[in-house]
Structure formats: structure tokens, C-alpha cells
Design an enzyme around this catalytic site. Structure first.
Site, PDB file in Angstrom:
ATOM      1  N   ASP A 464     -42.922  64.747 -66.688  1.00 29.21           N
ATOM      2  CA  ASP A 464     -41.466  64.703 -66.815  1.00 29.21           C
ATOM      3  C   ASP A 464     -40.884  66.072 -67.106  1.00 29.21           C
ATOM      4  O   ASP A 464     -39.707  66.322 -66.865  1.00 29.21           O
ATOM      5  CB  ASP A 464     -41.081  63.756 -67.945  1.00 29.21           C
ATOM      6  CG  ASP A 464     -41.674  64.192 -69.283  1.00 29.21           C
ATOM      7  OD1 ASP A 464     -42.831  64.655 -69.291  1.00 29.21           O
ATOM      8  OD2 ASP A 464     -40.996  64.070 -70.310  1.00 29.21           O
ATOM      9  N   ARG A 468     -41.581  71.260 -73.181  1.00 34.15           N
ATOM     10  CA  ARG A 468     -41.445  70.760 -74.550  1.00 34.15           C
ATOM     11  C   ARG A 468     -42.689  69.955 -74.952  1.00 34.15           C
ATOM     12  O   ARG A 468     -43.660  69.857 -74.217  1.00 34.15           O
ATOM     13  CB  ARG A 468     -40.173  69.923 -74.687  1.00 34.15           C
ATOM     14  CG  ARG A 468     -40.178  68.612 -73.941  1.00 34.15           C
ATOM     15  CD  ARG A 468     -38.836  67.915 -74.089  1.00 34.15           C
ATOM     16  NE  ARG A 468     -38.805  66.641 -73.374  1.00 34.15           N
ATOM     17  CZ  ARG A 468     -37.776  66.208 -72.651  1.00 34.15           C
ATOM     18  NH1 ARG A 468     -36.694  66.977 -72.526  1.00 34.15           N
ATOM     19  NH2 ARG A 468     -37.810  65.034 -72.060  1.00 34.15           N
ATOM     20  N   ASP A 469     -42.626  69.349 -76.116  1.00 31.14           N
ATOM     21  CA  ASP A 469     -43.752  68.590 -76.647  1.00 31.14           C
ATOM     22  C   ASP A 469     -43.793  67.188 -76.045  1.00 31.14           C
ATOM     23  O   ASP A 469     -43.697  66.182 -76.726  1.00 31.14           O
ATOM     24  CB  ASP A 469     -43.668  68.519 -78.172  1.00 31.14           C
ATOM     25  CG  ASP A 469     -42.332  67.970 -78.668  1.00 31.14           C
ATOM     26  OD1 ASP A 469     -41.409  67.793 -77.837  1.00 31.14           O
ATOM     27  OD2 ASP A 469     -42.212  67.715 -79.880  1.00 31.14           O
ATOM     28  N   GLU A 470     -43.948  67.150 -74.703  1.00 34.04           N
ATOM     29  CA  GLU A 470     -43.992  65.869 -73.988  1.00 34.04           C
ATOM     30  C   GLU A 470     -44.939  66.014 -72.800  1.00 34.04           C
ATOM     31  O   GLU A 470     -46.096  65.660 -72.888  1.00 34.04           O
ATOM     32  CB  GLU A 470     -42.579  65.449 -73.556  1.00 34.04           C
ATOM     33  CG  GLU A 470     -42.486  63.994 -73.174  1.00 34.04           C
ATOM     34  CD  GLU A 470     -41.032  63.514 -73.134  1.00 34.04           C
ATOM     35  OE1 GLU A 470     -40.809  62.460 -72.541  1.00 34.04           O
ATOM     36  OE2 GLU A 470     -40.136  64.195 -73.691  1.00 34.04           O
ATOM     37  N   ASP A 477     -40.193  58.214 -63.558  1.00 36.60           N
ATOM     38  CA  ASP A 477     -39.880  59.480 -62.895  1.00 36.60           C
ATOM     39  C   ASP A 477     -40.679  59.611 -61.603  1.00 36.60           C
ATOM     40  O   ASP A 477     -40.170  60.052 -60.564  1.00 36.60           O
ATOM     41  CB  ASP A 477     -40.205  60.652 -63.819  1.00 36.60           C
ATOM     42  CG  ASP A 477     -39.448  60.597 -65.137  1.00 36.60           C
ATOM     43  OD1 ASP A 477     -39.423  59.520 -65.751  1.00 36.60           O
ATOM     44  OD2 ASP A 477     -38.900  61.622 -65.561  1.00 36.60           O
ATOM     45  N   TRP A 528     -39.918  51.499 -64.341  1.00 38.26           N
ATOM     46  CA  TRP A 528     -41.051  52.317 -64.752  1.00 38.26           C
ATOM     47  C   TRP A 528     -42.348  51.609 -64.330  1.00 38.26           C
ATOM     48  O   TRP A 528     -43.131  52.156 -63.556  1.00 38.26           O
ATOM     49  CB  TRP A 528     -41.000  52.566 -66.261  1.00 38.26           C
ATOM     50  CG  TRP A 528     -40.147  53.742 -66.626  1.00 38.26           C
ATOM     51  CD1 TRP A 528     -40.568  54.935 -67.120  1.00 38.26           C
ATOM     52  CD2 TRP A 528     -38.718  53.861 -66.510  1.00 38.26           C
ATOM     53  NE1 TRP A 528     -39.506  55.795 -67.312  1.00 38.26           N
ATOM     54  CE2 TRP A 528     -38.357  55.156 -66.959  1.00 38.26           C
ATOM     55  CE3 TRP A 528     -37.701  53.011 -66.088  1.00 38.26           C
ATOM     56  CZ2 TRP A 528     -37.042  55.603 -66.977  1.00 38.26           C
ATOM     57  CZ3 TRP A 528     -36.384  53.449 -66.113  1.00 38.26           C
ATOM     58  CH2 TRP A 528     -36.055  54.744 -66.543  1.00 38.26           C
ATOM     59  N   GLU A 738     -32.816  67.849 -66.319  1.00 39.03           N
ATOM     60  CA  GLU A 738     -32.939  66.464 -66.782  1.00 39.03           C
ATOM     61  C   GLU A 738     -31.568  65.806 -66.935  1.00 39.03           C
ATOM     62  O   GLU A 738     -31.418  64.613 -66.690  1.00 39.03           O
ATOM     63  CB  GLU A 738     -33.672  66.454 -68.130  1.00 39.03           C
ATOM     64  CG  GLU A 738     -33.878  65.080 -68.732  1.00 39.03           C
ATOM     65  CD  GLU A 738     -34.698  65.142 -70.007  1.00 39.03           C
ATOM     66  OE1 GLU A 738     -35.239  64.095 -70.414  1.00 39.03           O
ATOM     67  OE2 GLU A 738     -34.812  66.236 -70.614  1.00 39.03           O
ATOM     68  N   HIS A 759     -37.069  69.196 -64.501  1.00 34.25           N
ATOM     69  CA  HIS A 759     -37.272  67.753 -64.626  1.00 34.25           C
ATOM     70  C   HIS A 759     -36.886  67.142 -63.280  1.00 34.25           C
ATOM     71  O   HIS A 759     -35.721  67.056 -62.944  1.00 34.25           O
ATOM     72  CB  HIS A 759     -36.346  67.231 -65.729  1.00 34.25           C
ATOM     73  CG  HIS A 759     -36.786  65.969 -66.376  1.00 34.25           C
ATOM     74  ND1 HIS A 759     -37.369  65.952 -67.615  1.00 34.25           N
ATOM     75  CD2 HIS A 759     -36.727  64.694 -65.977  1.00 34.25           C
ATOM     76  CE1 HIS A 759     -37.636  64.703 -67.959  1.00 34.25           C
ATOM     77  NE2 HIS A 759     -37.257  63.915 -66.967  1.00 34.25           N
TER      78      HIS A 759
END
Length: 898
Positions: A464, A468-470, A477, A528, A738, A759
Site C-alpha cells: 500500500d 511509513r510503518d506499514e 488495493d 478486500w 493516497e 500509493h
């Protein structure tokens, strides 16, 4: 005549692959011919042993009457492990011409049976080196080699990520191997040809071993050790000599272990490297490792091992910074000119102990200072301590960053020399297949942004965001973007690997995790979980991959049955948690969820997935299931209409996304024209602005164009003001954002909480650009671009030309058009062994020129043209392979496609 050849031979999507792990690999080729309208009528495949002696083949198919040239299954005796095969093909066309044999291609099998593994998982002995240390491990083994090496292969993997060395040299340019899979179920191993790296006498093999995804803190709680608490390596070297003898070197307790200069490295936070701790020659024979610790074997599963499936991650491009500057806050910053994913490599000379710190970020704030807020807890920081012995070059080993700007601390001197830094772009090394351009440079920049976003987020899994912390494989997506993704790049191996992980992670009740690999534990949102159905079907549509469709069919079916079991009405999905139209602009203040009712979205996707499941069953010859799920689809559609469409043919929810999904999934029936008109009016009333989120946006322009409102779709694309695709470009975007308002008109940011500037979801508009603006599409009934549908919709007076190309499994397809006053010129290139229907909107038969000749002037058609017919749209021309030019004065008739 005499120009027919088979070329571009591939095995399991790859050219001359090493490490094929399927027992019946599939072979593909492309045809080239010297005339138009060429179709293959027959082929002959021959597979020989590695000596290439086709007089004594392993398998000869003989002449097979078939037009198949894509993913044709090997039909000979069982293949042997660790064996190279040479193959070739010849073809016959529909005119009876026989090609010569193709140039030979090769494929080599890997370990086809897990029992062939004799290596053991190893790690440094826990009594000597703390297994929980942050420092990366070095593992080495010295061994001797006889004269007369014929070939040598290493089969290797890691619980962690690794670099492999033989005699001091990296054996491959692959990065972050073995990639990220659902490790508890599936762990890829790699195959390397190391023949040229060995020498008679003393040799050594070394493994540099970092945490990677296996041990890094991942997801929102950054919980370490999701998969295991100990890094480990698995290495098996096979040496074959000219005299026929073989030797093996395998990881075991005889290896030696140490730590090295990488003292810390994780996916989110970056890497710390102390060059003073380098161990020169550590992977070279003769290195003194007496002070190293012993290795020990550890108990990790072998049954999860699978051969490499995905394209490997590589450095695919290098870019130089375009500027360095000092911010108002006093920071020295590099500008790479492009939001990229990868790492910085730098070169310097500095005294021992000099510490350089790089902090990576995507954007500057409105005051011109580097902005780290959207990284959340991710540090994206590289710390390098110089050795102090002349010129030093370094790039991180076991991490990646998403960034355009780099804050540099500690650099000797007053300025940052641009030639000391280079950005290394990293992603899964997918071949580029699609290109798009048009008369509006802003749209061309949008296309570049879409591709850069895909590259950055297709780093082994479809993530995604890369900063960042993901950085997680969000299923929603992936499913909204997959059609665009497969136009841009060859995604067959990429999605094969990821979808196998999805199937492995699927719950016993058929539920599908929000992310794959699943490191957060939650599941089952509409839009999803539907990735379990939409993605396999889309891969089949683009490549004709029936084997993968069959492999994933039970997973597809389980998801639809999961939905069916929800709530008290088996034809509506109105229970449970759903993300809805995520980050839509019509959301309530403080909410991420758009205004479109979630039961409407969930039921729409329920209908869509049940329809695709029925179609998949039909393709696979599952006639009972095809009927069963066809009936289910019909009932869900009727329930949708009863619940969400009023008696006078309007949607109960007056949001853009509600109209879009009803039209995109063919749920509206007789009400479709009214609903399309309502959608068009909504867009116009809103000043040609959208309000859609992740689920509505991908289909918005498609349904507008298909229901006769292409002008509106183009105006929407070209909208300069917020919100819209061009708005972000006006703010300097070089990737897809995003949020539509990631940077607001006043220069402030949407939020620190969730504001990625890389994103890809909204880049799904690319599918419409390829299929409708440029008109390059496939026939809905025939997969793999075997039968093309070419129908450009032109530019609504706002675009004067468009051009696209796509390298399909059959060859390069091209379409282009331009308007000049009242005339339209269309060009099309159709690869051999395919046909096309070309729809020339606004044309009249009597005024159509093909290749500069007026149609019907002498009662004949140009070569390759099979038929010409007038329709309500204009003129339809059926053509075979070749290059064609169409020219006509438009009659101005552009009715809806639907």
C-alpha cells in the site's frame, strides 16, 4: 513467403529460466511473419537433453494441429531434478507455410522433491552469539574443489534476507532474497549458477544474513518475530565434474559464524553500518576464521520450501540527485527529482569514525522543510560510520526506503556534492509491457506517476505504501489496481506468488485477510476479500493462465461461500465490518469511510465475485458449478435491485460510488441509462470533480465512457483543481497519492496519520486510459489478447491524439489516433497469431481509407482485412495480424458502448 519464424521462447513466463520447479512446465513463443493475417495452424515442440541433441530428443510432440502458442504444457516423460533441457519449436501457418526450427532455448529444473535437500538450517551458536542481536550475521564455509568442474549450482534461502558470496564475489544481483511470503506456509528458495566462481583447490562460500520481513517489527504494533525469533540460512551447493562425478557442500554445524559491519537493519527503520567492523576477505578461501563462533543447526521446517516464483527484486535503475539545498530549518537536503523506492549509494573520503546520517522523506512542507510526519514511527534512517582508509562506497544491504528527499547529516564539507550520491531504484524486476502517451503532457506525467507508483509498491508484494510503518499487501488495493498493473508490467509470476500466499492464508471458513502476507490478523471486508476472486480471474484474462485459475478455484469458491453464509439473507451482504469506499471525499468529518452504504458496496461485490466465479467454472469445465453460481449471481443481482434501486429506477444512495458500482458490475438492468445519467449530472454539478474513494474511483471513468459520457470522463481526467488526478501533479507529485488532498491547496497536509505520497490505488485510472482513451482492449470472450478489441473513444475535443502499446504473450500490440480538423487517423498493429475487431467511431464505409486506399473503390479489401461493416457506432473492421492505417472524416456519431 518464407519469413515465418517462432521467436521469444519462454518457459513459465521466463526466458531461459534457471530453477524451474514445476514438473510439467509450460512453453510459449511468438510468431513473426512477412505477411498480414497470419494464424498458427500447427506446431511441433522438441525437448532435448542439455547436449542439445535433437536427434535423440527427450520429447518430440510431433506436429500438433493447434493455434496454441502460449503456455503450452510439456508433454514428455517426467523431468529430472537439477537438469538442463534445451527446446525448440517450429510452426505452420494458415497458408501452409512451415517455419524453420526456432533458435533453441533452455530451462533448468531445480530440486523437484523436498527429499533432495540434505542441507540443514544453520545459525550462529547461541552460546557464542546472542540470537537476538541486532547485528547481521556472517556465515562461511571453506571447501576444496577438484579440477574439471562442468557446472555448479547453489540452492539457498533464509529465515530472514540474505546475500550469497562465493570466493569473495556476490553470486547474484538479486536483492532482499528470498522475498516476503507467508513464511509459515511457503518459503521461496533461489537457484544460482556459480560455475564460473569456483576454481580448482581452495574455495569458500559465505552468507550475509539480515532480519528482513522475517524478524523485523511489522504492521501497526511493530511486533517483532512474527515468524520466528532466529535468523537462519540454508545452503546446498552441487558441483558436477566433467568426469560425471558430483560433490555437495551443504550448510551444517561445520560452518563458522560472526557478526559484521551491519549492526542494525530492519524494513521500516533502516540500517546502521560501521565500516570499521568490516571483515576483509571473510568469504574468501584462506580467511582465518579461528576466532569465529561455530554454527549450529536449528529446527526449522523443510516442507514449506518452494522454488522461486516471483520476479526477483533488483536495482533496476539509478538516478542522480537534481539538487542539494539548505532548508529554512538549516538542514542539508538532497532532491532526487523523483519519489522513488530503494536506497542511496554514496561515496566519500572521511576520517575513521566520521558518522553520516541519511533520513529519507517524500515531500517538503509549505515552508520548504523536509517533512517526516507521514512516516509515523518508521525511521527510514541510514547511519554510516566511516572506516577512514581512503575512498569508501556504501549502500544499505537489507532494507529499502520510499523517498524523494534525503536529509544528510555529518557530511564533511560545507556542501553536498551531487556526484557523491546515486539513487538505486529497487522493485520486483518485472518486464515493462505497456506504454501510453497523449497530446496532454499532464496526462503523460500521470502515466509516469502510475508506473513509478507501481514500481515502488511492487517490491515482492503489492504494498500500500513504501515509506511509513506499514508497507503491507492490502488485498483491496491489489484488486482495484491489478488490471492497470498488468497493462504496465508483466505480472504473471508476481501475482502467481502472491495469490498462492493468499490461498495459504485463507481462513477455514473461506474468509480472506485484509493483508497478505497476514501480519495483522483481521479479515473479511468486501472489496478486500474479493481479491481472492478478482485477481485470479484478471491474471487469467491477461495471460490465459488456466493452470493458475484451476489451482486457485477452490480459494475463489471459498470466498463466495463465505459471503453467502453471512447474515440471515443469503443474497444480501449486510452484516460484518467493511472498509467501504475508503477515504472517499463524501465521508463524514473525521471518518475514513465514504458515504456510500456499506451493505450496498458489499452486495455489489458479492454479485461481481459470484459472476466471475461462475465464469471461471465455465472456463474450467465445471458445468455444475457454472450453473450453480450463475444462478446465485442472478439472485444476488435481483436482491441488489430490490434493496438499492427505487421503483422509478434511481439508486437509493445518491453518491457517485453507488451509481458507479451498479453500472460497473451490471447490476442496474433497465435502470442503467437513468443511473448513468444521474452519475453524469452529479459530476457536472460538482464542477467536473469526483468524490469517490478506493472502490468507486477505479470504475468511474470506465462507466462514464461506456454509457455515452466520454466527454465527462475526459473532463474529469483533465480537471486541474482539487480533487482530481491533475491536481496532485500541479503540486509536484511524481507518484500517485493516497489522498486526493494529501497536500491541500494552501500547502498544508491532509494528516500525519495516513498520508502516503506513493500509493497506487487511484492509479487504477490507467486501465481506462489504455482501454478507452487509446482503445487497446481484448475481446471479452477470449483471454490473453488472442482476440483484440480496438476502439478508441477519441478526446472529447480536449485531446488531439493518443498512443499506446502493450507487449502481450503473442507480441507487441499498438494503437494510436489523432484528429486533424474533421479527420481522424487511427493506426493499429496486431501481432501474428491474433485477430482484431477495430471499431472506428463516427466513420462511414464510403468515406473510409485503409492504408491510403478508399474502401470499396475497386470492390476489394487490403490484405489482412477480413470484413467491413457499418454499425450504429460507425464502422467495424475485422483484421488479421499486421500494421494498418485508417483515415476518415468523422460523421460525429459516438453513441454509448453499453
Amino acid at each position: 513467403m518464407g519469413n515465418l519464424v517462432a521467436t521469444d521462447l519462454t518457459c513459465e513466463y521466463r526466458r531461459n529460466p534457471l530453477g524451474v520447479g514445476v514438473r510439467r512446465p509450460r512453453l510459449s513463443w511468438r510468431l513473426e511473419a512477412g505477411r498480414r493475417g497470419v494464424l498458427q495452424r500447427a506446431y511441433r515442440l522438441a525437448v532435448a537433453a542439455e547436449d542439445g541433441d535433437f536427434d535423440r530428443p527427450v520429447w518430440d510432440s510431433g506436429r500438433v494441429e493447434s493455434g496454441e502458442s502460449v503456455l503450452v504444457e510439456y508433454g514428455g516423460p517426467e523431468l529430472a531434478s537439477r537438469t538442463k533441457y534445451v527446446w525448440r519449436v517450429k510452426v505452420w501457418d494458415d497458408a501452409g507455410e512451415e517455419s524453420p526450427w526456432s533458435e533453441p532455448a533452455v530451462f533448468e529444473t531445480t530440486l523437484l522433491d523436498r527429499s533432495e535437500w540434505q542441507a540443514r538450517w544453520i545459525a550462529p551458536a547461541a552460546s557464542a552469539i546472542d540470537p537476538q542481536t541486532d547485528a547481521a550475521f556472517l556465515l562461511r564455509k571453506a571447501f576444496r574443489v577438484k579440477d574439471g568442474v562442468k557446472e555448479a549450482r547453489i540452492y539457498a534461502t533464509a529465515a530472514g534476507v540474505y546475500e550469497l558470496y562465493v570466493n569473495g564475489r556476490r553470486v547474484s544481483d538479486e536483492e532482499l532474497s528470498p522475498g516476503w511470503t507467508s513464511y509459515q506456509y511457503r518459503l521461496q528458495y533461489q537457484t544460482y549458477d556459480v560455475t564460473e566462481l569456483l576454481r580448482a583447490g581452495a574455495n569458500a562460500v559465505g552468507v550475509h544474513l539480515g532480519d528482513g520481513w522475517y524478524r523485523s517489527g511489522l504492521a501497526f504494533d511493530k511486533r517483532n518475530f512474527k515468524y520466528g525469533d532466529r535468523r537462519a540460512a540454508l545452503v546446498q551447493l552441487h558441483i558436477r565434474y566433467e568426469d560425471g562425478s558430483e560433490e555437495m557442500v551443504a550448510s551444517d554445524a561445520s560452518w563458522r559464524a560472526a557478526t559484521g559491519p551491519v549492526t542494525y537493519s530492519t524494513i521500516y527503520d533502516g540500517e546502521t553500518y560501521d565500516a570499521r567492523l568490516e571483515r576483509d576477505g571473510w568469504s574468501v578461501a584462506g580467511y582465518a576464521d579461528d576466532d569465529w563462533a561455530p554454527a549450529e543447526t536449528i529446527d526449522l521446517p523443510m516442507e514449506t520450501l518452494v522454488p522461486q516464483e516471483n520476479w526477483p527484486v533488483r536495482v533496476t535503475e539509478t538516478i542522480r540527485p537534481i539538487a542539494s539545498f539548505v532548508t529554512p530549518a538549516g538542514d542539508k537536503v538532497l532532491d532526487m527529482g523523483q519519489n522513488m523506492v530503494g536506497r542511496i549509494r554514496f561515496t566519500l573520503e572521511a576520517p575513521a569514525g566520521t558518522t553520516i546520517v541519511l533520513r529519507h522523506a517524500e515531500v517538503l512542507d509549505k515552508d520548504g522543510n523536509i517533512y517526516f510526519g507521514n512516516l509515523r514511527t518508521a525511521k527510514q534512517t541510514v547511519v554510516y560510520t566511516a572506516r577512514g582508509e581512503g575512498r569508501e562506497t556504501y549502500a544499505p544491504h537489507f532494507t529499502f526506503m520510499g523517498f524523494r528527499y534525503v536529509k544528510v547529516e555529518g557530511w564533511p564539507g560545507d556542501e553536498l556534492p551531487l556526484d557523491a550520491f546515486v539513487g538505486e531504484v529497487m522493485h520486483s524486476d518485472m518486464p515493462l509491457t505497456g506504454e501510453f502517451s497523449c497530446s496532454d503532457e499532464r496526462v503523460n506525467q500521470l502515466q509516469r506517476n502510475i508506473r513509478w507508483g507501481q514500481r515502488g509498491n511492487f517490491l515482492d508484494v503489492p504494498t500500500d505504501c513504501p515509506q511509513r510503518d506499514e508497507r503491507l499487501g492490502w488485498t483491496g488495493d491489489a484488486q482495484v489496481f491489478i488490471a492497470t498493473a498488468l497493462y504496465n508490467y508483466h505480472g504473471g509470476p508476481f501475482f502467481t506468488k502472491w495469490l498462492r500466499d493468499l490461498k495459504a492464508e485463507q481462513r477455514p471458513d473461506g474468509g480472506v485477510p485484509f493483508v497478505v502476507p497476514d501480519v495483522i490478523g483481521d479479515a473479511n471486508s468486501s472489496g478486500w476479500g474479493d481479491a481472492a476472486v478478482i485477481c485470479p480471474w484478471t491474471v487469467y484474462r491477461y495471460y490465459g493462465d488456466r493452470r493458475l485459475l484451476a489451482e486457485l478455484y477452490d480459494s475463489m469458491k471459498a470466498w463466495v461461500e463465505y459471503i453467502r453464509a453471512q447474515g440471515d439473507n443469503e443474497y444480501l451482504w449486510n452484516t460484518g465490518f467493511h472498509f467501504g469506499d475508503w477515504v472517499a471525499l463524501d465521508a463524514e468529518e473525521g471518518s475514513y469511510v465514504g458515504a456510500t452504504p456499506r451493505p450496498l458496496i458489499a452486495t455489489a461485490y458479492y454479485a461481481y465475485s459470484s459472476r466471475l466465479l461462475s465464469e471461471a467454472a465455465r472456463v474450467l469445465g465445471k458445468t455444475e458449478d457454472a450453473a450453480k453460481y450463475g444462478e446465485l449471481h442472478a439472485r444476488v443481482v435481483q436482491a441488489f435491485r430490490n434493496e438499492f434501486i427505487t421503483g422509478d429506477g434511481r439508486m437509493t444512495a445518491q453518491t457517485q460510488t453507488a451509481q458507479v458500482l451498479a453500472l460497473a458490475f451490471d447490476l442496474a438492468g433497465d435502470a442503467a441509462p437513468r443511473i448513468a445519467r444521474d452519475l453524469n449530472e452529479m459530476i457536472i454539478r460538482n464542477g467536473y470533480h469526483l468524490t469517490t474513494g478506493f472502490l468507486g474511483t477505479p470504475y468511474l471513468c470506465l462507466v462514464l465512457s461506456d454509457y455515452g459520457y466520454h466527454d465527462t470522463a475526459v473532463r474529469l481526467l483533465l480537471q486541474e483543481g482539487y480533487p482530481g488526478w491533475i491536481y496532485s501533479i500541479s503540486k509536484g507529485a511524481t507518484t500517485i497519492w493516497e489522498h486526493w488532498d494529501g497536500i491541500k491547496p494552501d500547502g498544508t497536509f491532509w494528516s500525519d496519520d495516513m498520508n502516503s505520497f506513493n500509493h497506487y490505488a487511484y492509479g487504477a485510472v490507467g486501465e481506462w486510459m489504455y482501454r478507452r482513451v487509446a482503445g487497446l482492449d481484448m475481446d471479452s470472450a477470449v483471454p490473453g489478447f488472442k482476440r483484440l478489441h480496438i476502439e478508441p473513444l477519441f478526446g472529447a475535443g480536449l485531446l488531439s491524439r493518443a498512443k499506446t502499446s502493450y507487449r502481450s504473450m503473442y507480441g507487441r500490440i499498438e494503437t494510436s489516433w489523432q484528429t486533424d480538423g474533421g479527420r481522424i487517423r487511427v493506426q493499429a498493429t496486431v501481432p501474428a497469431n491474433t485477430t482484431a475487431r477495430v471499431v472506428l467511431r463516427g466513420a462511414a464505409v464510403g468515406g473510409l481509407n485503409i492504408d491510403g486506399r478508399l474502401v470499396g473503390a475497386d470492390g476489394s479489401y487490403p490484405e489482412g482485412v477480413q470484413s467491413i461493416a457499418a454499425t450504429d457506432h460507425g464502422v467495424e473492421v475485422e483484421i488479421g495480424s499486421g500494421e494498418y492505417r485508417f483515415d476518415y472524416a468523422t460523421a460525429g456519431r459516438f453513441p454509448a458502448r453499453k
